[in-house]
Design an enzyme around this catalytic site. Structure first.
Site, PDB file in Angstrom:
ATOM      1  N   ASP A 131       7.661  -4.375   4.851  1.00 52.77           N
ATOM      2  CA  ASP A 131       8.094  -5.693   4.232  1.00 52.77           C
ATOM      3  C   ASP A 131       8.787  -6.610   5.148  1.00 52.77           C
ATOM      4  OD1 ASP A 131       6.996  -4.320   1.895  1.00 52.77           O
ATOM      5  OD2 ASP A 131       8.582  -4.674   0.673  1.00 52.77           O
ATOM      6  N   ASP A 170      -0.822  -1.435  -3.907  1.00 51.33           N
ATOM      7  CA  ASP A 170       0.348  -0.983  -3.083  1.00 51.33           C
ATOM      8  C   ASP A 170       0.454   0.351  -2.875  1.00 51.33           C
ATOM      9  OD1 ASP A 170       3.034  -1.217  -1.696  1.00 51.33           O
ATOM     10  OD2 ASP A 170       3.567  -2.499  -3.203  1.00 51.33           O
TER      11      ASP A 170
END
Length: 648
Positions: free
Chosen positions: A221, A154
């Protein structure tokens, strides 16, 4: 129509992604499939949750279909490293430890996915969990020692120049160097570890991520809202041709099974992720002490045909072919192995209705077999168009077999013949024009003159094998008087005339801009088209009727912060003819360079979409491009306008 499809697919900006270097670690030859804890459990996983969901993959028959990577997302670690600098897990949440978790998953025949971060802390901190920045070599070795098979990496707390904020969508430098370091570290551990790059689409990673990892997130996202499907697909458009064996554009995890979407919405979500060759990562609670997935959602995730499209050996993503913004639907399509084609017709309206696919919009004229996957029907001998019912927010998902390319009409399929008269039916015309080229293939050599009558009312005589005919936009018939039997006819649409933005006058805030490079094919564009400004010119056509326009546009309004709300990665663009009602096109992203660091910031990258417009007259026509309706929830400015090809 073959020319039109080629025109749209081979826009100057859409160069092949395969030209860029690609990692070759032998993994993800087809998109990876599995389960991840984040979408349902957020950053609050624990050992019992991971084990029960992993066991459910096996018990529910998902593992045998390919869902094998099991990843514990954020929330597994602690604030500090061990005295020797090694990462460790939260012993309260994972009392058996991560090596034992890997062993458990491997015993089930599954693969062990771990989660890390290219910043100083993991996403989801606080409570703080240490990240891998400046510890990449050590952490890669640790993951390998634990028996990890994949790493999702990430991008939180990663920008040093701004004191490592949780999220920075405009970092001082590209995320790329941090991912290069971890990619190199993984390559040296002596264990194959699938590398999933998750930096949210910043710096257009499709240009560099395939050289470093097996997948890259194309955007921010997915959120538990239907609008995020449209937003994600708009961002996928300029990414699709970069995908291929070993490297896949990741549209983010699936929300199927989380009680967020209706069943038709889940089918659309799963269908599009599958045919765009996104990794298929289940984000639902399959089984824990309190929750289990519904049978209906499970059946979506287990649909073998859809999984087969995703895992197809050809490894080519579907792409957007055409969009009808006012009518609320669009068409995506791509090739499959075995000379098959997959097509998705998305119904964006929340109402059931019939929708029609014109096969030429996906480069085809005929399909021997059309399998409607969600409708569970099979239709044979599909000529030119296919119509089916579809639920609100649902998708007609088709597998087409035994196809013929657009423009080719074999007599045995399309014609009814009586003596020396053959009438060809279901002749498709994208535009109204007297400049279609008709070529006849006779069953034996012939130089005879034939008489042709079209449903537009035209009668012409053609000497030899080819000549020009007039067709009306939509479905047509052609009757040919002939002596020698006809084997087939080939119809080629007009190439039309291109009108660059430079021949358009502007009003209000709209202005002409010269690009440093790009803005193909003319090197300039019109921008700042507000709802009260426009670009207009006069265009002469040889026939009246409806005309197909291939519009060159630019949009790189990337939704990062706005993705949590109503950001859509789209911009409005309207066109009207002779003061008629405007046709609206909500265009997706076209940018194929960094939105932060490239000279044009992605605003020099042209893409093309087509629309059918009515109200054309023979002679001069007033054509206006603008942003009508742009004040009603769209971006302040329209997409930038490069030029338009009018097929006349």
């Amino acid at each position: 129509m073959e020319f039109i499809v080629s025109l749209l697919l081979l826009s100057p900006a859409l160069v092949a992604g395969s030209l860029h270097s690609r990692i070759d670690n032998g993994l993800a030859r087809t998109p990876q499939m599995g389960w991840n804890s984040y979408n349902y459990y957020s950053c609050s996983p624990n050992e019992a949750i991971i084990r029960s969901n992993a066991k459910a993959l096996v018990d529910l028959g998902l593992a045998e279909l390919g869902y094998r990577y099991v990843t514990t997302d954020c929330g597994w670690s602690v604030a500090d490293r061990l005295p020797n600098g090694t990462l460790t897990w939260n012993e309260t949440l994972f009392p058996s430890g991560f090596p034992a978790m890997g062993e458990y998953l491997h015993e089930l025949g599954l693969l062990f996915g771990v989660y890390g971060d290219s910043g100083t802390k993991l996403c989801g901190s606080p409570p703080d969990q240490v990240g891998s920045l400046y510890h990449e070599e050590q952490d890669a070795k640790t993951f390998a020692e634990w028996g990890a098979d994949s790493l999702k990496y990430d991008n939180c707390y990663s920008d040093a120049a701004t004191n490592y904020p949780n999220v920075n969508y405009e970092p001082s430098t590209s995320p790329r160097p941090r991912y290069e370091i971890m990619s190199s570290a993984l390559a040296r551990v002596g264990r194959p570890i699938l590398f999933q790059i998750c930096e949210w689409g910043i710096d257009f990673p499709a240009l560099w991520a395939p050289a470093l990892g097996n997948s890259w997130r194309i955007g921010n996202d997915i959120i538990p809202a239907w609008r995020s499907i449209f937003r994600t697909l708009n961002q996928a458009v300029p990414n699709t041709d970069f995908a291929g064996p070993g490297q896949w554009a990741d549209l983010d995890m699936l929300y199927v099974g989380n009680g967020v979407f209706s069943l038709p919405e889940e089918q659309t979500h799963f269908s599009l992720w599958a045919i765009l060759k996104s990794p298929l990562t289940i984000g639902a609670a399959l089984k824990d002490d309190d929750t289990s997935i519904s049978q209906a959602s499970l059946e979506v995730l287990k649909q073998k045909d859809v999984i087969g499209f995703n895992q197809d050996a050809l490894g080519v993503s579907a792409s957007l072919k055409r969009r009808w913004s006012d009518e609320g639907y669009e068409v995506w399509s791509g090739p499959l192995s075995g000379n098959r084609t997959v097509v998705a017709v998305i119904n964006w309206r929340n109402e059931s209705r019939d929708l029609t696919l014109d096969l030429p919009d996906v480069g085809l004229q005929y399909a021997q077999v059309a399998r409607n996957i969600w409708g569970k029907t099979v239709v044979r001998d599909v000529r030119t168009s296919y119509t089916a019912g579809v639920a609100g927010h649902g998708t007609i998902l088709l597998e087409l077999q035994g196809t013929l390319p657009s423009g080719l009409y074999p007599a045995k399929i399309f014609a009814k013949s009586t003596g020396q008269r053959s009438t060809f039916e279901s002749i498709y015309a994208a535009t109204t024009s007297a400049n279609y080229e008709l070529a006849i293939t006779f069953s034996r050599p012939s130089t005879e003159t034939v008489t042709i009558t079209t449903s537009s009312g035209q009668t012409v005589s053609i000497s030899g094998k080819s000549g020009r005919i007039a067709l009306t936009a939509g479905s047509n018939t052609i009757t040919i008087q002939h002596k020698t039997p006809i084997e087939s006819i080939q119809i080629t649409p007009p190439t039309g005339t291109y009108y660059a933005n430079t021949v358009f006058n502007v009003t209000g805030s709209a202005k002409h801009t010269t690009c440093g490079s790009g803005c193909s094919p003319v090197g300039s564009k019109i921008g700042y088209l507000s709802p009260t400004s426009n670009a207009y010119t006069s265009i002469s056509t040889t026939t009246a009727g409806s005309k197909y326009l291939a519009i060159d546009y630019i949009n790189n309004e990337v939704a990062f912060s706005s993705s949590w709300g109503w950001g859509s990665n789209s911009r409005n663009l309207t066109v009207s003819v002779n003061d008629g009602a405007p046709v609206r096109l909500e265009v997706p992203l076209s940018g194929r360079h960094s939105e932060l660091y490239s000279p044009g910031k992605g605003w020099w990258d042209t893409a093309t979409l087509g629309v059918l417009t009515s109200g054309w007259k023979k002679g001069e026509n007033k054509v206006v491009f603008g942003n009508e309706g742009g004040e009603d929830g769209f971006q302040t400015y329209a997409a930038d306008f490069v030029g338009v090809r009018v097929l006349d």
